[in-house]
Motif scaffolding. Structure first.
Motif, PDB file in Angstrom:
ATOM      1  N   MET A 130       0.772  -1.175   0.045  1.00  0.00           N
ATOM      2  CA  MET A 130      -0.045   0.105   0.008  1.00  0.00           C
ATOM      3  C   MET A 130       0.871   1.341  -0.061  1.00  0.00           C
ATOM      4  SD  MET A 130      -2.773  -1.642  -0.498  1.00  0.00           S
ATOM      5  CE  MET A 130      -3.624   0.094  -0.584  1.00  0.00           C
ATOM      6  N   LYS A 131       2.104   1.126   0.301  1.00  0.00           N
ATOM      7  CA  LYS A 131       3.077   2.507   0.338  1.00  0.00           C
ATOM      8  C   LYS A 131       3.857   2.406  -0.934  1.00  0.00           C
ATOM      9  CE  LYS A 131       6.039   5.168   2.818  1.00  0.00           C
ATOM     10  NZ  LYS A 131       5.275   6.319   3.168  1.00  0.00           N
ATOM     11  N   MET A 132       4.343   1.264  -1.455  1.00  0.00           N
ATOM     12  CA  MET A 132       4.990   1.457  -2.961  1.00  0.00           C
ATOM     13  C   MET A 132       4.163   1.014  -4.109  1.00  0.00           C
ATOM     14  SD  MET A 132       8.503  -0.353  -1.146  1.00  0.00           S
ATOM     15  CE  MET A 132       9.031  -0.686  -2.950  1.00  0.00           C
ATOM     16  N   VAL A 133       3.095   0.054  -4.038  1.00  0.00           N
ATOM     17  CA  VAL A 133       2.652  -0.651  -5.418  1.00  0.00           C
ATOM     18  C   VAL A 133       1.503   0.151  -5.846  1.00  0.00           C
ATOM     19  CG1 VAL A 133       1.911  -2.582  -6.309  1.00  0.00           C
ATOM     20  CG2 VAL A 133       3.913  -2.721  -4.928  1.00  0.00           C
ATOM     21  N   PHE A 134       0.534   0.075  -4.861  1.00  0.00           N
ATOM     22  CA  PHE A 134      -0.884   0.493  -5.039  1.00  0.00           C
ATOM     23  C   PHE A 134      -1.243   1.976  -4.501  1.00  0.00           C
ATOM     24  CE2 PHE A 134      -1.133  -4.324  -4.996  1.00  0.00           C
ATOM     25  CZ  PHE A 134      -1.141  -4.399  -6.602  1.00  0.00           C
ATOM     26  N   LYS A 135      -1.835   2.721  -5.183  1.00  0.00           N
ATOM     27  CA  LYS A 135      -2.402   3.854  -4.608  1.00  0.00           C
ATOM     28  C   LYS A 135      -3.556   3.870  -4.008  1.00  0.00           C
ATOM     29  CE  LYS A 135       1.198   5.643  -6.241  1.00  0.00           C
ATOM     30  NZ  LYS A 135       2.715   5.512  -5.633  1.00  0.00           N
ATOM     31  N   HIS A 136      -4.002   4.610  -2.997  1.00  0.00           N
ATOM     32  CA  HIS A 136      -5.330   4.757  -2.264  1.00  0.00           C
ATOM     33  C   HIS A 136      -6.128   5.222  -3.135  1.00  0.00           C
ATOM     34  CE1 HIS A 136      -8.309   5.174   0.707  1.00  0.00           C
ATOM     35  NE2 HIS A 136      -8.418   6.264   0.603  1.00  0.00           N
ATOM     36  N   ARG A 137      -7.317   4.550  -3.216  1.00  0.00           N
ATOM     37  CA  ARG A 137      -8.456   4.900  -4.173  1.00  0.00           C
ATOM     38  C   ARG A 137      -9.196   6.029  -3.102  1.00  0.00           C
ATOM     39  NH1 ARG A 137     -10.496   1.409  -8.449  1.00  0.00           N
ATOM     40  NH2 ARG A 137     -12.013   2.653  -8.364  1.00  0.00           N
ATOM     41  N   TRP A 183     -11.368   1.551   5.796  1.00  0.00           N
ATOM     42  CA  TRP A 183     -11.714   0.089   6.117  1.00  0.00           C
ATOM     43  C   TRP A 183     -12.133  -0.793   5.264  1.00  0.00           C
ATOM     44  CZ3 TRP A 183     -16.429  -2.111   5.475  1.00  0.00           C
ATOM     45  CH2 TRP A 183     -17.315  -1.323   4.695  1.00  0.00           C
ATOM     46  N   MET A 184     -12.782  -0.446   4.226  1.00  0.00           N
ATOM     47  CA  MET A 184     -12.960  -1.440   2.926  1.00  0.00           C
ATOM     48  C   MET A 184     -11.655  -1.675   2.177  1.00  0.00           C
ATOM     49  SD  MET A 184     -15.034  -3.290   1.278  1.00  0.00           S
ATOM     50  CE  MET A 184     -16.656  -2.473   1.651  1.00  0.00           C
ATOM     51  N   GLU A 185     -10.688  -0.848   2.186  1.00  0.00           N
ATOM     52  CA  GLU A 185      -9.370  -1.177   1.564  1.00  0.00           C
ATOM     53  C   GLU A 185      -8.543  -2.340   2.356  1.00  0.00           C
ATOM     54  OE1 GLU A 185      -5.814   1.339   1.888  1.00  0.00           O
ATOM     55  OE2 GLU A 185      -6.587   1.960   0.065  1.00  0.00           O
ATOM     56  N   ILE A 186      -8.770  -2.322   3.490  1.00  0.00           N
ATOM     57  CA  ILE A 186      -8.189  -3.280   4.478  1.00  0.00           C
ATOM     58  C   ILE A 186      -9.144  -4.599   4.344  1.00  0.00           C
ATOM     59  CG2 ILE A 186      -7.725  -3.879   6.986  1.00  0.00           C
ATOM     60  CD1 ILE A 186      -6.962  -0.727   7.092  1.00  0.00           C
ATOM     61  N   THR A 187     -10.469  -4.638   4.359  1.00  0.00           N
ATOM     62  CA  THR A 187     -11.076  -5.616   4.315  1.00  0.00           C
ATOM     63  C   THR A 187     -11.012  -6.463   3.164  1.00  0.00           C
ATOM     64  OG1 THR A 187     -12.922  -4.571   5.746  1.00  0.00           O
ATOM     65  CG2 THR A 187     -13.623  -6.449   4.480  1.00  0.00           C
ATOM     66  N   TRP A 226      -7.569  -5.112  -9.481  1.00  0.00           N
ATOM     67  CA  TRP A 226      -8.910  -4.779  -9.889  1.00  0.00           C
ATOM     68  C   TRP A 226      -9.656  -4.109  -8.684  1.00  0.00           C
ATOM     69  CZ3 TRP A 226     -13.334  -8.601  -8.329  1.00  0.00           C
ATOM     70  CH2 TRP A 226     -14.384  -8.151  -8.704  1.00  0.00           C
ATOM     71  N   LEU A 227      -9.489  -4.057  -7.427  1.00  0.00           N
ATOM     72  CA  LEU A 227     -10.195  -3.616  -6.415  1.00  0.00           C
ATOM     73  C   LEU A 227      -9.533  -2.538  -5.664  1.00  0.00           C
ATOM     74  CD1 LEU A 227     -12.372  -6.745  -5.012  1.00  0.00           C
ATOM     75  CD2 LEU A 227     -12.947  -5.161  -6.384  1.00  0.00           C
ATOM     76  N   LEU A 228      -8.152  -2.460  -5.449  1.00  0.00           N
ATOM     77  CA  LEU A 228      -7.616  -1.566  -4.628  1.00  0.00           C
ATOM     78  C   LEU A 228      -7.040  -0.463  -5.307  1.00  0.00           C
ATOM     79  CD1 LEU A 228      -6.261  -3.879  -1.978  1.00  0.00           C
ATOM     80  CD2 LEU A 228      -8.193  -2.512  -1.853  1.00  0.00           C
ATOM     81  N   ASP A 229      -6.533  -0.673  -6.621  1.00  0.00           N
ATOM     82  CA  ASP A 229      -5.856   0.378  -7.162  1.00  0.00           C
ATOM     83  C   ASP A 229      -6.519   1.334  -7.647  1.00  0.00           C
ATOM     84  OD1 ASP A 229      -3.078   1.499  -7.806  1.00  0.00           O
ATOM     85  OD2 ASP A 229      -3.137   0.530  -9.913  1.00  0.00           O
ATOM     86  N   ALA A 230      -5.933   2.690  -7.382  1.00  0.00           N
ATOM     87  CA  ALA A 230      -6.591   4.004  -7.804  1.00  0.00           C
ATOM     88  C   ALA A 230      -6.693   4.114  -9.376  1.00  0.00           C
ATOM     89  CB  ALA A 230      -5.990   5.324  -7.193  1.00  0.00           C
ATOM     90  N   PRO A 231      -7.630   4.529 -10.097  1.00  0.00           N
ATOM     91  CA  PRO A 231      -7.934   4.995 -11.268  1.00  0.00           C
ATOM     92  C   PRO A 231      -6.752   5.973 -11.856  1.00  0.00           C
ATOM     93  CG  PRO A 231      -9.925   5.475 -10.066  1.00  0.00           C
ATOM     94  CD  PRO A 231      -9.044   5.310  -9.022  1.00  0.00           C
ATOM     95  N   THR A 232      -6.317   5.680 -13.042  1.00  0.00           N
ATOM     96  CA  THR A 232      -5.208   6.645 -13.573  1.00  0.00           C
ATOM     97  C   THR A 232      -5.683   7.841 -13.645  1.00  0.00           C
ATOM     98  OG1 THR A 232      -4.931   4.882 -15.291  1.00  0.00           O
ATOM     99  CG2 THR A 232      -3.961   6.908 -15.669  1.00  0.00           C
ATOM    100  N   PRO A 233      -4.671   8.883 -12.937  1.00  0.00           N
ATOM    101  CA  PRO A 233      -5.041  10.267 -12.821  1.00  0.00           C
ATOM    102  C   PRO A 233      -5.410  10.780 -14.169  1.00  0.00           C
ATOM    103  CG  PRO A 233      -2.870   9.525 -11.466  1.00  0.00           C
ATOM    104  CD  PRO A 233      -3.340   8.412 -12.246  1.00  0.00           C
ATOM    105  N   GLY A 234      -6.164  11.765 -14.015  1.00  0.00           N
ATOM    106  CA  GLY A 234      -6.379  12.537 -15.194  1.00  0.00           C
ATOM    107  C   GLY A 234      -7.591  11.981 -16.353  1.00  0.00           C
ATOM    108  N   LYS A 235      -7.615  10.696 -16.029  1.00  0.00           N
ATOM    109  CA  LYS A 235      -8.495   9.747 -16.804  1.00  0.00           C
ATOM    110  C   LYS A 235     -10.077   9.858 -15.982  1.00  0.00           C
ATOM    111  CE  LYS A 235      -6.143   7.713 -19.791  1.00  0.00           C
ATOM    112  NZ  LYS A 235      -6.089   7.164 -21.040  1.00  0.00           N
ATOM    113  N   PRO A 236     -11.154   9.861 -16.831  1.00  0.00           N
ATOM    114  CA  PRO A 236     -12.449   9.749 -16.040  1.00  0.00           C
ATOM    115  C   PRO A 236     -12.442   8.562 -15.281  1.00  0.00           C
ATOM    116  CG  PRO A 236     -12.702   9.746 -18.209  1.00  0.00           C
ATOM    117  CD  PRO A 236     -11.133  10.037 -17.941  1.00  0.00           C
TER     118      PRO A 236
END
Length: 174
Positions: free
Chosen positions: A63-70, A76-80, A141-151
């Motif tokens: 969560m620090k290096m690979v995936f960006k928080h949505r 709590w949902m991210e952790i779940t 699929w579930l945790l990675d934030a969408p690409t910045p600047g994209k809808p």
């Protein structure tokens, strides 16, 4: 046609996931071998313990290096999601490790300790590959934030789940 920047970002993310995975694997593999080889612990029990220890490290680093928080998902949902997917990974891990030594005669395991450790290690490597693929797919699929600047795809399951989680905090219940 896929944009090259998206492909480069995915390759970089997979590389970071690999580095985190190697760190977690070395910890997992080391603890497993100490418990099986020196403490003569059952391989599935040792595999569960080593998996859970490495899971904590994996979560923090992922969560620090690979995936960006949505932004559209509560923590709590991210952790779940992370821990439910990890529970599935643990089940896969334990089944593969058990299967790796199930053919050894139970009464001969003490006399075949070297073989037991070898089969356990081979099974652990196989389990690690399978669980790594599972983890990357489910987390991407579930945790990675969408690409910045994209809808944001508001129809995606991840977005709908995240949006729901922001308005349904289980810790606010009285």
């Amino acid at each position: 046609m896929v944009e090259w920047t998206i492909v480069k970002k995915l390759i970089a993310q997979i590389a970071k996931f690999g580095v985190v995975g190697v760190i977690a694997f070395l910890l997992d593999f080391g603890i497993l071998n100490i418990l099986v080889r020196y403490a003569h612990m059952n391989n599935v029990t040792a595999g569960t313990i080593s998996f859970l220890v490495s899971l904590a490290v994996n979560y923090l680093l992922s969560m620090k290096m690979v995936f960006k928080h949505r932004d559209d998902m509560a923590r709590w949902m991210e952790i779940t999601i992370f821990f439910i997917s990890a529970a599935v990974g643990l089940l896969i891990n334990d089944v593969v490790i058990w299967t790796g030594t199930a053919s050894l005669p139970a009464d001969a395991i003490d006399s075949m300790h070297g073989t037991y450790v070898l089969y356990t290690n081979i099974a652990k490597i196989v389990a690690t590959v399978i669980v790594s693929i599972w983890n990357f797919i489910i987390r991407k699929w579930l945790l990675d934030a969408p690409t910045p600047g994209k809808p944001v795809n508001t129809r995606s399951f991840a977005h709908r789940l995240g949006h729901w989680s922001l308005s349904h905090n289980p810790f606010d219940r009285v």
